[in-house]
Write a protein that holds these residues in place. Structure first.
Motif, PDB file in Angstrom:
ATOM      1  N   GLU A 126       5.605  -0.398  -8.406  1.00 31.83           N
ATOM      2  CA  GLU A 126       4.611  -0.845  -9.386  1.00 31.83           C
ATOM      3  C   GLU A 126       4.755  -0.055 -10.684  1.00 31.83           C
ATOM      4  O   GLU A 126       4.650  -0.608 -11.779  1.00 31.83           O
ATOM      5  CB  GLU A 126       3.186  -0.659  -8.841  1.00 31.83           C
ATOM      6  CG  GLU A 126       2.879  -1.528  -7.622  1.00 31.83           C
ATOM      7  CD  GLU A 126       1.498  -1.267  -7.035  1.00 31.83           C
ATOM      8  OE1 GLU A 126       0.727  -0.460  -7.621  1.00 31.83           O
ATOM      9  OE2 GLU A 126       1.191  -1.858  -5.980  1.00 31.83           O
ATOM     10  N   GLU A 168      -7.553  -6.481  -4.503  1.00 33.42           N
ATOM     11  CA  GLU A 168      -6.824  -5.729  -5.513  1.00 33.42           C
ATOM     12  C   GLU A 168      -5.751  -6.611  -6.153  1.00 33.42           C
ATOM     13  O   GLU A 168      -5.098  -7.398  -5.468  1.00 33.42           O
ATOM     14  CB  GLU A 168      -6.177  -4.504  -4.858  1.00 33.42           C
ATOM     15  CG  GLU A 168      -5.786  -3.439  -5.844  1.00 33.42           C
ATOM     16  CD  GLU A 168      -4.302  -3.125  -5.828  1.00 33.42           C
ATOM     17  OE1 GLU A 168      -3.834  -2.499  -6.787  1.00 33.42           O
ATOM     18  OE2 GLU A 168      -3.616  -3.533  -4.874  1.00 33.42           O
ATOM     19  N   ASP A 170      -2.315  -6.375  -8.607  1.00 37.39           N
ATOM     20  CA  ASP A 170      -1.370  -5.351  -9.061  1.00 37.39           C
ATOM     21  C   ASP A 170      -1.227  -5.333 -10.577  1.00 37.39           C
ATOM     22  O   ASP A 170      -1.219  -4.276 -11.194  1.00 37.39           O
ATOM     23  CB  ASP A 170      -0.009  -5.559  -8.395  1.00 37.39           C
ATOM     24  CG  ASP A 170      -0.062  -5.228  -6.908  1.00 37.39           C
ATOM     25  OD1 ASP A 170      -0.955  -4.451  -6.516  1.00 37.39           O
ATOM     26  OD2 ASP A 170       0.774  -5.748  -6.158  1.00 37.39           O
ATOM     27  N   GLU A 187       1.421 -10.415  -8.096  1.00 38.50           N
ATOM     28  CA  GLU A 187       1.442  -9.507  -6.944  1.00 38.50           C
ATOM     29  C   GLU A 187       2.842  -8.910  -6.825  1.00 38.50           C
ATOM     30  O   GLU A 187       3.837  -9.630  -6.851  1.00 38.50           O
ATOM     31  CB  GLU A 187       1.082 -10.278  -5.668  1.00 38.50           C
ATOM     32  CG  GLU A 187       1.270  -9.503  -4.371  1.00 38.50           C
ATOM     33  CD  GLU A 187       0.419  -8.245  -4.257  1.00 38.50           C
ATOM     34  OE1 GLU A 187      -0.756  -8.286  -4.641  1.00 38.50           O
ATOM     35  OE2 GLU A 187       0.954  -7.199  -3.814  1.00 38.50           O
TER      36      GLU A 187
HETATM   37 MG    MG Z   1      -1.669  -3.946  -4.668  1.00 36.83          MG
END
Ligand code: MG
Ligand code: A3P
Ligand code: MG
Length: 306
Positions: A126, A168, A170, A187
């Motif tokens: 990420e 959640e 990303d 995502e």
């Molecule tokens: Mg996540």
């Protein structure tokens, strides 16, 4: 919320980098249950319809985390991990919150050092692909802090069930002209490189099921996957449009089907409690999710949910 920054065609992201010295790990022993969602509901009561004001009228049937619903969706195909879900009713809304299973607790305690490190890899990916704002670039030299997250709250319906859940997200599309949420959401995932037909088949059967279920629920349209080698280096990045995942797997014999997942989840949310009394014994009850004991006719349900 961070912004997705597309890597160039030939990435070489070392996911191991920073594990020892630039990692702030969320304390997993803290069980937050539904607290964040409940705080969100209190803070946004005026935005929500009348149900959340202190009146005896309700139009949400279930409040839960997206992750709990993902587990329900994938249950028909899950052969390894069980779950425990606590459900409590308050003013006609059912709140669903996970309880840690004994097996999950043992697994957490016995995680190998390698497994601990591999959990970091997903977050590190990420960091390689997300920028803090529209005009900046990702900063792979920064600290990975898994306490930080952006969650979206979704009100939607699954069959007759009115759901409010949070999950959640990303990152989002950088393009200022991108469609609004959730269509701009992305995502991110990592997965081992696929080298053999067996690995491809497992990826389709197990990973894509989880990826689909997670993103389908909040309407996240794209899953972007970094494929890594054994040494934790991402060598290719591929996009999976969520709506195409179930077509991709069709070549797989006896593979999972989205409708099986959704029907299971919908049936689960329609459980019937059967109470029983035999003279000289205590009252007992059993829970049924097959249609055998369902008794509300379709014409009644349809009229009240339209
Ligand atoms: Mg996540
Ligand atoms: P990957 O899924 O790419 O491995 P998410 O993708 O759901 O946003 O989660 C981000 C990352 O958190 C995961 O990245 C993984 O590194 C870690 N993670 C989440 N759930 C996990 C679990 N149950 N076990 C191990 N790692 C987990
Ligand atoms: Mg992710």
């Amino acid at each position: 919320m961070r912004y997705y920054s597309e890597p160039d065609g030939n990435p070489h992201f070392d996911l191991k980098d920073g594990y020892k010295d630039r990692y702030i790990k969320r304390d997993e022993s803290v069980k937050e249950k539904l607290d964040h969602i409940l705080r969100w509901i209190l803070a946004n009561r005026s935005k929500l319809s009348s149900k959340w004001r202190p009146q005896p009228h309700h139009d949400v049937d279930f409040v839960t985390w997206r992750g709990h619903l993902t587990k329900l969706l994938t249950t028909p195909y899950e052969t390894r991990e069980g779950w425990l879900l606590a459900v409590t009713r308050f003013r006609n809304t059912l709140y669903i919150s996970e309880v840690e299973t004994e097996a999950a607790r043992r697994e957490l305690e016995n995680r190998t050092e390698r497994h601990q490190e591999m959990m970091y890899w997903g977050y590190k990916f990420e960091q390689y692909t997300c920028a803090d704002n529209v005009h900046s670039s990702p900063d792979p030299g920064g600290v990975v802090n898994t306490n930080e997250a952006f969650c979206t709250v979704v009100q939607t319906r699954l069959a007759d069930h009115r759901l409010l859940f949070s999950g959640e997200v990303d990152c989002r599309d950088k393009d200022p002209n991108a469609p609004g949420p959730p269509a701009c959401y992305v995502e991110l995932k990592t997965s081992a490189e696929i080298c053999t037909p067996k690995q491809r088949s497992n990826f389709h059967r197990f990973k894509l099921l989880k990826w689909w279920a997670q993103s389908f629920l909040p309407g996240v349209p794209r899953v972007i996957a970094g494929f890594r080698d054994h040494d934790g280096v991402v060598v290719t990045v591929e996009t999976f449009p969520t709506s195409k995942i179930s077509h991709l797997i069709k070549s797989e014999p006896n593979c999972w089907k989205p409708t099986v997942c959704m029907n299971f989840c919908s049936d689960f949310l329609t459980v019937v409690y059967l109470f029983s009394y035999e003279p000289h014994r205590d009252v007992t009850y059993s829970v049924h999710r097959d249609s055998q004991y369902s008794f509300l006719p379709h014409w009644y349900v349809r009229e009240l949910t339209s």
